[in-house]
Design an enzyme around this catalytic site. Structure first.
Site, short mmCIF file in Angstrom:
data_model
loop_
_atom_site.label_atom_id
_atom_site.label_comp_id
_atom_site.label_asym_id
_atom_site.label_seq_id
_atom_site.Cartn_x
_atom_site.Cartn_y
_atom_site.Cartn_z
N SER A 115 30.83 30.90 16.98
CA SER A 115 30.32 30.67 15.64
C SER A 115 31.47 30.31 14.69
CB SER A 115 29.51 31.88 15.18
OG SER A 115 28.70 31.58 14.06
N ASP B 12 19.38 26.20 17.91
CA ASP B 12 20.17 27.17 17.15
C ASP B 12 19.71 27.16 15.69
OD1 ASP B 12 22.12 28.59 15.73
OD2 ASP B 12 23.79 27.71 16.85
N HIS C 149 21.35 31.02 18.72
CA HIS C 149 22.71 31.12 18.20
C HIS C 149 23.44 32.23 18.94
CE1 HIS C 149 25.91 30.49 15.29
NE2 HIS C 149 26.03 31.80 15.20
#
Length: 330
Positions: free
Chosen positions: A138, A264, A290
């Site tokens: 991320s 996502d 995600h």
């Protein structure tokens, strides 16, 4: 290694929330070190001690993550199982103790990664570890890609890299997180970031507007008040544009896997870049959420993602060695 989502876990939201909340995290034996940063601040790094002659794998966590995040524990458990050395550097203020400087961390924090990785390169040599691998998740994935692209050949102290669920287009991702159900994720982030900011204001009164902070309801407002001005950006728009990794994917020279699910919730598929440097593999499975990628029958496991990453890292290194041998004997 194709990702096949479990039939019992449909959709991007479930595939995001369930793995991070309901799948048991594997046990990992960490050893913590505190390093002084170049500006006199500190960071805490959690290490996994491996065996001689094995690689050193570094993982940069996501927004408000840590070595205890589900993906951190899963990846480091797999590294530990293989006898690898591991390291999870905590971004400023993410190790359980507020940092000392008038700053936090951000998606374009490539200078921070640079000194950490160069020091870990020395650690790799001290350990006689065979390779230095870097992974990011991320926010940490975006920062890692920024470092790889900005550093170009100087990033080749790392043998290969993986970026998972990177917010490659920060503006596209930020807009998505401000809408509908996605606002739940924003609320979760702000729930931990606000108290840290109040601690920072106690350290540095007047650093930013307290009332504006408390009234922020999305990441655009938060980044405008805190992240952008504290880290040298004019405002949120400037930060989201200049820090986005999508701009430098063609500048990367290190073998790199960019893994993003098309469902996502943090980055809609239309924002995924379609091209990159020859050394970059863009892998966009239809599903996975995600940093989810749960696998198996209920209650599911976190094993697919670590194995995919390590398979890539080992495979790219073997390919490079084969090419070197061919060149040497050519």
């Amino acid at each position: 290694m194709l990702y096949i989502p479990p039939r019992w876990l449909p959709g991007g939201h479930l595939q995001t929330i369930y793995p991070s909340t309901f799948i048991a995290k594997p046990q990992v034996t960490f050893r913590r070190e505190r390093w002084e940063a170049p500006d006199g601040d500190f960071i805490d790094i959690d290490f996994v001690d491996g065996k001689p002659g094995r690689p050193l794998l570094v993982l940069f966590h996501g927004l408000e993550g840590s070595s205890d995040s589900h993906y951190s524990r899963a990846l480091m458990a797999e590294a530990q199982r293989r006898g690898w050395h591991g390291a999870v550097p905590h971004f400023r203020g993410c190790s359980g103790e507020i940092n000392l400087a008038p700053r936090f961390y951000h998606s374009g924090d490539s200078a921070e990664l640079d000194w950490i990785l160069r020091r870990l390169k020395q650690r790799q040599q001290d350990l006689a570890a065979t390779h230095l691998y870097a992974a990011g998740v991320s926010l940490g994935a975006n920062a890692l890609l920024r470092w790889l692209g900005e550093s170009q050949h100087e990033a080749e102290i790392v043998d290969a890299a993986c970026a998972v669920s990177a917010p490659l287009d920060l503006a596209g991702g930020g807009a998505a997180l401000a809408r509908g159900f996605n606002r739940l994720y924003t609320w979760v982030f702000l729930r931990t970031m606000r108290p840290k900011c109040l601690e920072k204001l106690a350290q540095f009164p007047g650093l930013f507007d307290r009332d504006a902070l408390l009234s922020a309801r999305d990441l655009y407002a938060f980044d405008n008040i805190v992240t952008a001005p504290l880290h040298g950006y004019r405002n949120t728009d400037d930060y989201w544009d200049r820090a986005s990794a999508k701009h430098i994917l063609h500048d990367i020279t290190v073998p790199t896997l960019v893994l993003n699910a098309k469902n996502d919730p943090f980055l809609p598929a239309q924002h995924l870049p379609r091209s990159a440097a020859p050394e970059v593999v863009l892998e966009y499975p239809d599903e996975g959420g995600h940093v989810g990628f749960a696998a198996g029958t209920p209650p599911g496991s976190l094993e697919w993602l670590p194995r995919r990453l390590l398979h890539f890292l080992e495979g790219r290194t073997e390919t490079a060695f084969a090419a070197q041998r061919e060149h040497a004997h050519g």
